[in-house]
Design an enzyme around this catalytic site. Structure first.
Site, PDB file in Angstrom:
ATOM      1  N   CYS A 192       0.841  -1.204   0.000  1.00 37.17           N
ATOM      2  CA  CYS A 192       0.000   0.000   0.000  1.00 37.17           C
ATOM      3  C   CYS A 192       0.873   1.250   0.000  1.00 37.17           C
ATOM      4  O   CYS A 192       2.043   1.205   0.347  1.00 37.17           O
ATOM      5  CB  CYS A 192      -0.876   0.004   1.260  1.00 37.17           C
ATOM      6  SG  CYS A 192      -1.912  -1.417   1.382  1.00 37.17           S
TER       7      CYS A 192
ATOM      8  N   ARG B 231       4.292   0.661  -6.277  1.00 42.23           N
ATOM      9  CA  ARG B 231       4.360  -0.250  -5.126  1.00 42.23           C
ATOM     10  C   ARG B 231       3.448  -1.451  -5.330  1.00 42.23           C
ATOM     11  O   ARG B 231       3.464  -2.394  -4.542  1.00 42.23           O
ATOM     12  CB  ARG B 231       3.988   0.502  -3.847  1.00 42.23           C
ATOM     13  CG  ARG B 231       4.903   1.672  -3.564  1.00 42.23           C
ATOM     14  CD  ARG B 231       4.333   2.606  -2.521  1.00 42.23           C
ATOM     15  NE  ARG B 231       4.253   2.004  -1.213  1.00 42.23           N
ATOM     16  CZ  ARG B 231       5.273   2.000  -0.344  1.00 42.23           C
ATOM     17  NH1 ARG B 231       6.406   2.551  -0.689  1.00 42.23           N
ATOM     18  NH2 ARG B 231       5.163   1.450   0.826  1.00 42.23           N
TER      19      ARG B 231
ATOM     20  N   TRP C 214      -2.906  -2.508  -1.639  1.00 45.36           N
ATOM     21  CA  TRP C 214      -2.519  -3.839  -2.130  1.00 45.36           C
ATOM     22  C   TRP C 214      -3.159  -4.807  -1.145  1.00 45.36           C
ATOM     23  O   TRP C 214      -2.754  -4.895   0.007  1.00 45.36           O
ATOM     24  CB  TRP C 214      -0.993  -3.968  -2.119  1.00 45.36           C
ATOM     25  CG  TRP C 214      -0.475  -5.160  -2.818  1.00 45.36           C
ATOM     26  CD1 TRP C 214      -0.345  -5.349  -4.169  1.00 45.36           C
ATOM     27  CD2 TRP C 214       0.008  -6.371  -2.220  1.00 45.36           C
ATOM     28  NE1 TRP C 214       0.177  -6.577  -4.440  1.00 45.36           N
ATOM     29  CE2 TRP C 214       0.406  -7.239  -3.265  1.00 45.36           C
ATOM     30  CE3 TRP C 214       0.135  -6.811  -0.923  1.00 45.36           C
ATOM     31  CZ2 TRP C 214       0.927  -8.505  -3.041  1.00 45.36           C
ATOM     32  CZ3 TRP C 214       0.663  -8.070  -0.685  1.00 45.36           C
ATOM     33  CH2 TRP C 214       1.034  -8.901  -1.739  1.00 45.36           C
TER      34      TRP C 214
ATOM     35  N   ASN D 180      -0.828   1.365   5.835  1.00 44.28           N
ATOM     36  CA  ASN D 180       0.012   0.413   5.113  1.00 44.28           C
ATOM     37  C   ASN D 180       0.583  -0.536   6.150  1.00 44.28           C
ATOM     38  O   ASN D 180       1.200  -0.109   7.116  1.00 44.28           O
ATOM     39  CB  ASN D 180       1.149   1.137   4.382  1.00 44.28           C
ATOM     40  CG  ASN D 180       2.104   0.139   3.726  1.00 44.28           C
ATOM     41  OD1 ASN D 180       1.707  -0.972   3.379  1.00 44.28           O
ATOM     42  ND2 ASN D 180       3.357   0.534   3.575  1.00 44.28           N
ATOM     43  N   GLY D 181       0.321  -1.842   5.953  1.00 46.05           N
ATOM     44  CA  GLY D 181       0.860  -2.834   6.898  1.00 46.05           C
ATOM     45  C   GLY D 181      -0.195  -3.877   7.183  1.00 46.05           C
ATOM     46  O   GLY D 181      -1.198  -3.978   6.480  1.00 46.05           O
TER      47      GLY D 181
ATOM     48  N   GLU E  89      18.804 -15.446 -11.470  1.00 48.39           N
ATOM     49  CA  GLU E  89      18.284 -14.081 -11.594  1.00 48.39           C
ATOM     50  C   GLU E  89      17.628 -13.877 -12.961  1.00 48.39           C
ATOM     51  O   GLU E  89      16.569 -13.259 -13.068  1.00 48.39           O
ATOM     52  CB  GLU E  89      19.405 -13.071 -11.364  1.00 48.39           C
ATOM     53  CG  GLU E  89      19.021 -11.628 -11.574  1.00 48.39           C
ATOM     54  CD  GLU E  89      17.852 -11.154 -10.690  1.00 48.39           C
ATOM     55  OE1 GLU E  89      17.481 -11.856  -9.736  1.00 48.39           O
ATOM     56  OE2 GLU E  89      17.291 -10.074 -10.985  1.00 48.39           O
TER      57      GLU E  89
ATOM     58  N   LYS F  63      13.761 -12.697 -13.462  1.00 46.32           N
ATOM     59  CA  LYS F  63      13.375 -11.536 -14.273  1.00 46.32           C
ATOM     60  C   LYS F  63      12.301 -11.917 -15.291  1.00 46.32           C
ATOM     61  O   LYS F  63      11.295 -11.256 -15.445  1.00 46.32           O
ATOM     62  CB  LYS F  63      14.595 -10.971 -15.010  1.00 46.32           C
ATOM     63  CG  LYS F  63      15.503 -10.113 -14.183  1.00 46.32           C
ATOM     64  CD  LYS F  63      14.924  -8.796 -13.821  1.00 46.32           C
ATOM     65  CE  LYS F  63      14.451  -8.549 -12.423  1.00 46.32           C
ATOM     66  NZ  LYS F  63      14.765  -9.224 -11.273  1.00 46.32           N
TER      67      LYS F  63
ATOM     68  N   GLU G 154       8.825 -12.954 -13.633  1.00 45.16           N
ATOM     69  CA  GLU G 154       8.048 -11.942 -12.898  1.00 45.16           C
ATOM     70  C   GLU G 154       7.474 -10.870 -13.817  1.00 45.16           C
ATOM     71  O   GLU G 154       6.460 -10.268 -13.479  1.00 45.16           O
ATOM     72  CB  GLU G 154       8.858 -11.314 -11.779  1.00 45.16           C
ATOM     73  CG  GLU G 154       9.980 -10.409 -12.192  1.00 45.16           C
ATOM     74  CD  GLU G 154      10.619  -9.721 -10.992  1.00 45.16           C
ATOM     75  OE1 GLU G 154       9.914  -9.326 -10.055  1.00 45.16           O
ATOM     76  OE2 GLU G 154      11.850  -9.597 -10.993  1.00 45.16           O
TER      77      GLU G 154
ATOM     78  N   HIS H 266      21.112 -34.547 -13.902  1.00 43.93           N
ATOM     79  CA  HIS H 266      20.425 -35.009 -12.677  1.00 43.93           C
ATOM     80  C   HIS H 266      18.941 -34.670 -12.718  1.00 43.93           C
ATOM     81  O   HIS H 266      18.281 -34.614 -11.693  1.00 43.93           O
ATOM     82  CB  HIS H 266      21.106 -34.374 -11.458  1.00 43.93           C
ATOM     83  CG  HIS H 266      22.550 -34.708 -11.364  1.00 43.93           C
ATOM     84  ND1 HIS H 266      23.027 -35.899 -10.869  1.00 43.93           N
ATOM     85  CD2 HIS H 266      23.639 -34.027 -11.790  1.00 43.93           C
ATOM     86  CE1 HIS H 266      24.348 -35.925 -10.951  1.00 43.93           C
ATOM     87  NE2 HIS H 266      24.740 -34.800 -11.507  1.00 43.93           N
TER      88      HIS H 266
ATOM     89  N   LYS I  95       6.479  -3.859  -5.159  1.00 40.93           N
ATOM     90  CA  LYS I  95       7.877  -3.440  -5.212  1.00 40.93           C
ATOM     91  C   LYS I  95       8.581  -3.758  -3.906  1.00 40.93           C
ATOM     92  O   LYS I  95       9.724  -4.146  -3.881  1.00 40.93           O
ATOM     93  CB  LYS I  95       7.980  -1.938  -5.481  1.00 40.93           C
ATOM     94  CG  LYS I  95       9.409  -1.425  -5.560  1.00 40.93           C
ATOM     95  CD  LYS I  95      10.187  -2.088  -6.680  1.00 40.93           C
ATOM     96  CE  LYS I  95      11.631  -1.697  -6.685  1.00 40.93           C
ATOM     97  NZ  LYS I  95      12.411  -2.565  -7.627  1.00 40.93           N
TER      98      LYS I  95
END
Ligand code: AGP
Length: 611
Positions: A2, A27, A76, A102-103, A484, A488, A491, A507, A606
């Site tokens: 949020c 965010r 959010w 927010n939280g 990584e 990328k 997402e 394997h 974010k």
């Protein structure tokens, strides 16, 4: 997560809030809303909806609210579906108090039950809505801030809140515990926000609220005190970010802008961190230096991309300092039996400095007596206040949810930290360090040589954008690069993608190889080149569709695939700083081709400030 913005001053509040909320969109959110105190009516008017800030703007264009005291919010969803009734702001029974939050309030269920017993009527399914009702309960013959103070004492969990009341329409109250909150200082106006870009258009003077602090803003002054009502004096910080930095700067998306910013940012870091005596961290005083000289082992904790930077950090730090390094996901570290001692250095890596799991893992490590060093990008974030020492990555605001420039800034900082520790522990000669530094200084121009090939990479990406899944393979220090690269792609494009150590092919993963699978092979000049080459021959033999990242002087690789992205020749230990650019661009161009919301991918935020 949020995002909050609050305004009190002489201007039309709703314009300021809408502009600020747009800077908070990155965010990650699903609803937007605002509440304005309208003087003429003496009423609080609320407009909120599931959807984007631009939808809210359309409504307000038709019916402007006026007023110069207001709160705004992008939500959010954590408790309650993303719909109008659950959007913020939330009000008390008498529509006198408005709150944005927010939280996560972890004990909201029992508080809600108690308040219902006392006659309060709830409209939403959110945890947030208990806050205005709690304030209402205490808001009798006391000031708004006193009522807020009493209410938040009952909350457990994390919160950054903005509160206003029509009974005292000359003040705005903010409070933070576990989620960030900043104050913007203006002339005859003041601002409250979740972070800096939301207010940067109007002011550069920022005051950071610290953990368990409250603030009362009027249009001409602010007053900060802690949760025990002790006054706190705190100097403002002047932020030198140009407001445009938080804009797209002519690029289609923040992600592309931030990918292209990397050479300049790494150049600035090297300039900032190197002086005639070598590596210099102005954040580390004599005390921290002494402690770092005594470090016997290192544990790195982080999440997501920061975790991948930490994995590469292990190779760098062990190679250069000989100090054993363990790397752990914060969300795992915090729940397992931790074997630390007073000579352990815990390095917490976080772009936002607000990631709940990393903060929780850090707190556990500190309880075990370990010294902590934060590597962070956001000035004044919670992580920076809780570590014994901090090193800023100075990557500037990273707006796109997908972390790119912050990642390479974290890597660069880890290289510099390794040189710094190697000198402190007298593990390498200054000649060797200066040789390494001259190699590191080649990175920015070499990155530019890759970035001028964006059109070629975009065409290659488009040729592969139809694949339903990707495998990323790398070895040694570029195994984390494979992880990584996969993160990328998945997402931003939502394509299933997996990073793997190439030596693991036989394997399991080799069973996946066929002409329907795209395989990205990271194969620069390195001591494992021949091993990687034979992995690629095996993929070829099974008709796997390969994209290869190889060194410019490689003449063999073209026999394996025509889909090769060449990068300049560099010492293997520094190759992750080059390898990652083609992988970032591949992910970006595929996502754009597939019409994805590149800067705000679905379901992602974010900064993951909740568990
Ligand atoms: C990376 O692109 C993601 N946005 C995510 O994995 C991120 O790296 C992770 O949430 C950690 O965030 P932090 O660096 O702010 O702690």
């Amino acid at each position: 997560m949020c995002g909050i913005i609050g305004y009190i001053g002489f201007r039309d509040a709703q314009e300021i809030l809408l502009s600020g909320l747009k800077f908070l969109e990155y965010r990650g959110y699903d609803s937007a809303g605002l509440c304005v105190f309208v003087d003429m009516k003496g009423e609080l008017l609320v407009r909120k909806l599931p959807g984007k800030v631009r939808d809210l703007e359309q409504i307000l264009k038709k019916q402007p609210l006026g007023g110069n005291l207001a709160l705004g919010h992008v939500r959010w969803a954590t408790h309650g579906a993303p719909n109008r009734v659950n959007a913020h702001p939330h009000l008390d029974c008498k529509d006198e108090i408005a709150v944005v939050h927010n939280g996560i309030i972890e004990n909201y269920a029992e508080l809600r039950q108690q308040l219902i017993k006392e006659g309060h009527v709830f409209k939403s399914q959110t945890d947030t809505e208990i806050i205005p009702h709690l304030i209402e309960k205490f808001y009798r013959r006391v000031s708004l801030e006193e009522a807020v103070q009493k209410a938040i004492k009952l909350l457990s969990g994390s919160f950054a809140i903005g509160v206003l009341s029509k009974r005292e329409p000359f003040k705005l109250v903010g409070a933070r515990c576990g989620s960030p909150l900043i104050i913007g200082l203006g002339k005859n106006e003041n601002f409250l926000a979740s972070d800096i870009p939301a207010v940067l258009t109007y002011t550069r003077e920022i005051v950071f609220l610290e953990e368990r602090e409250m603030v009362v803003l009027s249009k001409d002054k602010i007053k900060i005190h802690d949760f025990s009502a002790r006054e706190v004096r705190r100097k403002p910080v002047v932020i030198n970010w140009d407001a445009k930095l938080a804009q797209k700067g002519g690029f289609t998306h923040f992600m592309l802008k931030e990918i292209n910013e990397q050479p300049a940012i790494l150049e600035a870091i090297l300039k900032y961190r190197l002086n005639d005596r070598g590596v210099y961290f102005e954040e580390l005083g004599a005390v921290q230096q002494k402690e770092l000289a005594r470090v016997k082992d290192i544990v790195i904790i982080a999440c997501g991309t920061a975790y991948h930077a930490g994995l590469i950090g292990k190779y760098i730090l062990e190679e250069l300092t000989g100090i054993p390094v363990a790397v752990d996901l914060s969300s795992e570290f915090r729940y397992r039996r931790i074997l630390l001692n007073k000579h352990t250095l815990v390095i917490a890596i976080s772009q936002s400095g607000e990631t709940a799991d990393t903060l929780a893992a850090l707190r556990r490590a500190k309880d075990m007596g370990a010294k902590s060093l934060g590597i962070c990008n956001v000035l004044g974030s919670t992580l920076t206040r809780e570590c014994n020492a901090i090193i800023y990555t100075h990557a500037g605001p990273e707006i796109s949810v997908a972390s790119t420039k912050a990642y390479t800034a974290q890597l660069t900082t880890l290289y510099l930290l390794a040189f710094y520790l190697a000198r402190l522990h007298r593990r390498v000669s200054s000649q060797k360090i200066s040789r390494y530094l001259s190699e590191l200084k080649k990175i920015p121009p070499f990155q530019r040589r890759i970035l001028i090939k964006q059109k070629i990479i975009r065409r290659l990406a488009h040729r592969h954008s139809h694949f339903g899944s990707f495998l990323f393979l790398g070895r040694n220090i570029n195994y984390p690069s494979a992880l990584e690269g996969a993160l990328k792609l998945k997402e931003v494009s939502y394509i299933p993608a997996e990073g793997y150590a190439a030596g693991e092919m036989k394997h399991g993963p080799i069973a996946l190889i066929d002409e329907y699978r795209a395989v990205v092979c990271i194969c620069p000049q390195s001591k494992t080149y021949e091993k990687m080459f034979s992995n690629m021959q095996e993929i070829c033999a099974r008709c796997g569709r390969m994209i290869i990242v190889a060194s410019e002087n490689d003449r063999k690789i073209a026999h394996l695939s025509s889909e090769v992205i060449y990068i300049p020749v560099i010492e293997e230990v520094f190759s992750p700083l080059l390898v990652i650019l083609p992988l970032q661009l591949l992910a970006y161009f595929i996502a754009v081709k597939r019409g994805c919301d590149v800067d705000q991918p679905r379901n992602l935020a974010k900064s993951v400030t909740v568990e």
